[in-house]
Motif scaffolding. Structure first.
Motif, mmCIF file in Angstrom:
data_model
loop_
_atom_site.group_PDB
_atom_site.id
_atom_site.type_symbol
_atom_site.label_atom_id
_atom_site.label_comp_id
_atom_site.label_asym_id
_atom_site.label_seq_id
_atom_site.Cartn_x
_atom_site.Cartn_y
_atom_site.Cartn_z
ATOM 1 N N MET A 52 0.833 -1.206 0.000
ATOM 2 C CA MET A 52 0.000 0.000 0.000
ATOM 3 C C MET A 52 0.872 1.262 0.000
ATOM 4 S SD MET A 52 -3.329 -0.688 0.058
ATOM 5 C CE MET A 52 -4.245 0.522 0.981
ATOM 6 N N ILE A 53 1.964 1.231 0.778
ATOM 7 C CA ILE A 53 2.834 2.397 0.821
ATOM 8 C C ILE A 53 3.520 2.603 -0.526
ATOM 9 C CG2 ILE A 53 4.941 3.309 1.885
ATOM 10 C CD1 ILE A 53 4.037 1.898 4.469
ATOM 11 N N THR A 54 3.991 1.513 -1.110
ATOM 12 C CA THR A 54 4.616 1.606 -2.428
ATOM 13 C C THR A 54 3.613 2.107 -3.451
ATOM 14 O OG1 THR A 54 6.135 -0.180 -1.898
ATOM 15 C CG2 THR A 54 5.819 0.320 -4.235
ATOM 16 N N PHE A 55 2.388 1.592 -3.412
ATOM 17 C CA PHE A 55 1.347 2.012 -4.351
ATOM 18 C C PHE A 55 1.056 3.503 -4.204
ATOM 19 C CE2 PHE A 55 -3.218 2.719 -5.161
ATOM 20 C CZ PHE A 55 -3.234 2.472 -6.529
ATOM 21 N N ALA A 56 1.033 3.996 -2.956
ATOM 22 C CA ALA A 56 0.784 5.419 -2.737
ATOM 23 C C ALA A 56 1.852 6.267 -3.413
ATOM 24 C CB ALA A 56 0.728 5.710 -1.236
ATOM 25 N N HIS A 57 3.120 5.816 -3.347
ATOM 26 C CA HIS A 57 4.201 6.563 -3.985
ATOM 27 C C HIS A 57 4.096 6.487 -5.508
ATOM 28 C CE1 HIS A 57 6.666 7.844 -0.597
ATOM 29 N NE2 HIS A 57 6.385 6.678 0.006
ATOM 30 N N ALA A 62 1.329 6.176 -7.270
ATOM 31 C CA ALA A 62 0.217 7.030 -7.684
ATOM 32 C C ALA A 62 0.594 8.499 -7.582
ATOM 33 C CB ALA A 62 -1.007 6.730 -6.816
ATOM 34 N N ALA A 63 1.312 8.864 -6.543
ATOM 35 C CA ALA A 63 1.691 10.261 -6.370
ATOM 36 C C ALA A 63 2.686 10.711 -7.432
ATOM 37 C CB ALA A 63 2.269 10.469 -4.970
ATOM 38 N N GLN A 64 3.623 9.817 -7.802
ATOM 39 C CA GLN A 64 4.641 10.163 -8.793
ATOM 40 C C GLN A 64 4.154 9.976 -10.218
ATOM 41 O OE1 GLN A 64 7.736 11.481 -8.098
ATOM 42 N NE2 GLN A 64 6.971 11.599 -5.989
ATOM 43 N N GLY A 65 3.146 9.122 -10.402
ATOM 44 C CA GLY A 65 2.627 8.855 -11.741
ATOM 45 C C GLY A 65 3.516 7.937 -12.551
ATOM 46 N N SER A 70 9.253 4.483 -12.072
ATOM 47 C CA SER A 70 10.630 4.974 -11.898
ATOM 48 C C SER A 70 10.678 6.093 -10.867
ATOM 49 C CB SER A 70 11.182 5.455 -13.242
ATOM 50 O OG SER A 70 10.374 6.498 -13.770
ATOM 51 N N GLY A 71 9.674 6.994 -10.889
ATOM 52 C CA GLY A 71 9.637 8.078 -9.907
ATOM 53 C C GLY A 71 9.468 7.546 -8.494
ATOM 54 N N ALA A 72 8.580 6.535 -8.335
ATOM 55 C CA ALA A 72 8.377 5.939 -7.015
ATOM 56 C C ALA A 72 9.641 5.215 -6.549
ATOM 57 C CB ALA A 72 7.189 4.981 -7.049
ATOM 58 N N ALA A 73 10.309 4.517 -7.494
ATOM 59 C CA ALA A 73 11.522 3.788 -7.143
ATOM 60 C C ALA A 73 12.601 4.740 -6.647
ATOM 61 C CB ALA A 73 12.022 2.996 -8.344
ATOM 62 N N ALA A 74 12.731 5.893 -7.312
ATOM 63 C CA ALA A 74 13.734 6.867 -6.894
ATOM 64 C C ALA A 74 13.416 7.416 -5.513
ATOM 65 C CB ALA A 74 13.793 8.005 -7.916
ATOM 66 N N GLN A 75 12.138 7.664 -5.239
ATOM 67 C CA GLN A 75 11.763 8.212 -3.946
ATOM 68 C C GLN A 75 11.942 7.192 -2.824
ATOM 69 O OE1 GLN A 75 7.631 9.596 -3.513
ATOM 70 N NE2 GLN A 75 8.470 11.473 -2.608
ATOM 71 N N LEU A 76 11.637 5.932 -3.146
ATOM 72 C CA LEU A 76 11.744 4.873 -2.144
ATOM 73 C C LEU A 76 13.145 4.274 -2.066
ATOM 74 C CD1 LEU A 76 8.385 3.042 -2.907
ATOM 75 C CD2 LEU A 76 8.921 4.320 -0.828
ATOM 76 N N ARG A 77 13.994 4.668 -3.010
ATOM 77 C CA ARG A 77 15.354 4.114 -3.104
ATOM 78 C C ARG A 77 15.307 2.604 -3.289
ATOM 79 N NH1 ARG A 77 18.545 7.606 1.594
ATOM 80 N NH2 ARG A 77 18.115 9.676 0.684
ATOM 81 N N ASP A 126 14.814 -0.666 -6.366
ATOM 82 C CA ASP A 126 14.950 -1.034 -7.783
ATOM 83 C C ASP A 126 13.581 -0.947 -8.460
ATOM 84 O OD1 ASP A 126 14.774 -3.663 -9.771
ATOM 85 O OD2 ASP A 126 16.628 -2.489 -9.948
ATOM 86 N N LYS A 127 13.553 -0.497 -9.740
ATOM 87 C CA LYS A 127 12.281 -0.379 -10.456
ATOM 88 C C LYS A 127 11.572 -1.719 -10.559
ATOM 89 C CE LYS A 127 13.805 1.693 -14.163
ATOM 90 N NZ LYS A 127 13.754 2.342 -15.503
ATOM 91 N N GLY A 128 12.333 -2.780 -10.705
ATOM 92 C CA GLY A 128 11.731 -4.105 -10.778
ATOM 93 C C GLY A 128 11.013 -4.468 -9.490
ATOM 94 N N ALA A 129 11.600 -4.111 -8.349
ATOM 95 C CA ALA A 129 10.977 -4.394 -7.059
ATOM 96 C C ALA A 129 9.674 -3.631 -6.905
ATOM 97 C CB ALA A 129 11.930 -4.047 -5.930
ATOM 98 N N VAL A 130 9.648 -2.371 -7.361
ATOM 99 C CA VAL A 130 8.430 -1.563 -7.273
ATOM 100 C C VAL A 130 7.351 -2.150 -8.175
ATOM 101 C CG1 VAL A 130 7.449 0.719 -7.690
ATOM 102 C CG2 VAL A 130 9.722 0.507 -6.646
ATOM 103 N N SER A 131 7.720 -2.574 -9.389
ATOM 104 C CA SER A 131 6.754 -3.188 -10.313
ATOM 105 C C SER A 131 6.162 -4.462 -9.724
ATOM 106 C CB SER A 131 7.427 -3.506 -11.652
ATOM 107 O OG SER A 131 7.840 -2.328 -12.303
ATOM 108 N N ARG A 132 7.012 -5.268 -9.082
ATOM 109 C CA ARG A 132 6.524 -6.507 -8.479
ATOM 110 C C ARG A 132 5.545 -6.233 -7.341
ATOM 111 N NH1 ARG A 132 11.907 -7.986 -9.500
ATOM 112 N NH2 ARG A 132 12.551 -7.486 -7.368
ATOM 113 N N GLN A 133 5.793 -5.181 -6.563
ATOM 114 C CA GLN A 133 4.873 -4.851 -5.474
ATOM 115 C C GLN A 133 3.527 -4.376 -6.023
ATOM 116 O OE1 GLN A 133 6.172 -2.827 -1.950
ATOM 117 N NE2 GLN A 133 8.342 -3.220 -2.388
ATOM 118 N N LEU A 134 3.546 -3.632 -7.117
ATOM 119 C CA LEU A 134 2.295 -3.194 -7.729
ATOM 120 C C LEU A 134 1.505 -4.403 -8.236
ATOM 121 C CD1 LEU A 134 0.288 -1.147 -8.830
ATOM 122 C CD2 LEU A 134 1.774 -0.875 -10.842
#
Length: 300
Positions: free
Chosen positions: A1-6, A8-11, A14-21, A23-31
């Motif tokens: 949920m926290i990753t998803f919020a980032h 959505a906020a970044q659109g 890649s933007g969410a991955a940079a903010q969360l520090r 990997d883009k692949g990890a963020v995609s997998r969480q979505l």
């Protein structure tokens, strides 16, 4: 949920991955994992950014609340690490706590207005883990492992008696106590051995009592009433000696008690990082530092 919020906020992922520090692949997998968990698509990919679906907009509203709660929790934790606040539980023996801890509490609470204090007065072993105690004020010779021990001061002892008893049945040497009524801390024990030093000489004297009591306060009360010569820590009788209710007997000898030779502040490893614990220990150290604290209370 926290990753998803980032996201959505970044659109974008890649933007969410940079903010969360992350990997883009990890963020995609969480979505994908969240969409699979909810069994619905949360985002559509447009030419430039990710766009929320109707279900995604509802989830995003809830995710924002989760993120806000996390941020508040982090802020609260940081505040607890920087300022003394929260509930502080302190344990001490009954006699020492009533005579010398309770009178200090108003000044400590004024100094730390965001601390709520719980004082537990017990004359038994206290397990800080099982009983949730932050600081133990204890008389002992060797601090128990694995607690962190901060020595506060030396505990001196004295043989005392009421003026009438001290004058009527004089004690010139420790050996005289063999034939005198004595009082000491203990339970179901009518005899004890008192140890005295004078210079390099040490003398042990067996003494007896008609009263067995496991409270140093009760021993002090009985001594004031003239029931016997009592071996007590100075902190328990300093006011009585000043007021003349008790007389210090054998003042040219150093008496050794069985309650402990030093006063320690004990706490669990790592607890010193807590501002409330650190503030309390520093507070009492300032007042009881040195080898001969003034144990006279303000009331007397």
């Amino acid at each position: 949920m926290i990753t998803f919020a980032h996201i959505a906020a970044q659109g974008s992922i890649s933007g969410a991955a940079a903010q969360l520090r992350l990997d883009k692949g990890a963020v995609s997998r969480q979505l994908r994992a969240l969409e699979e968990l909810l069994d619905t698509r949360l985002m559509h990919r447009s030419t430039r950014r990710l766009v929320l679906t109707e279900a995604g907009a509802q989830v995003y509203e809830r995710a924002q609340r989760v993120l806000q709660e996390l941020e508040q929790t982090q802020a609260d934790a940081l505040s607890l690490r920087s300022q003394p606040r929260g509930v502080l539980t302190v344990s001490a023996s009954v006699a020492f706590g009533k005579r010398h801890v309770v009178p200090l509490l108003p000044a400590f609470l004024q100094q730390c207005p965001e601390v709520e204090l719980q004082l537990c007065l017990l004359d038994r072993h206290v397990d800080p883990v099982e009983e949730g105690v932050d600081v133990l004020l204890r008389l002992c010779d060797t601090p128990p492992d694995p607690l962190v021990a901060q020595r506060l001061c030396t505990i001196d002892y004295a043989v005392v008696a009421s003026p009438g008893l001290a004058e009527g049945r004089r004690v010139a040497t420790p050996a005289d106590l063999r034939a005198r009524p004595c009082l000491f801390y203990g339970f179901k024990s009518r005899s004890a051995v008192w140890r005295f030093t004078q210079g390099a000489a040490t003398q042990e004297v067996p003494v007896a009592t008609r009263v067995s009591v496991n409270s140093s306060e009760a021993v002090r009360d009985l001594a004031v009433q003239g029931l016997g010569f009592a071996l007590l820590p100075r902190f328990a009788v300093e006011d009585d000696l000043t007021a003349g209710r008790l007389i210090h007997v054998l003042g040219d000898h150093q008496a050794h008690g069985n309650l402990g030779s030093s006063l320690y502040a004990l706490h669990l490893p790592g607890a010193h990082k807590s501002p409330k614990v650190r503030s309390f220990v520093d507070f009492v150290r300032e007042r009881w530092s040195g080898d001969t604290p003034d144990w006279r209370t303000a009331a007397d």
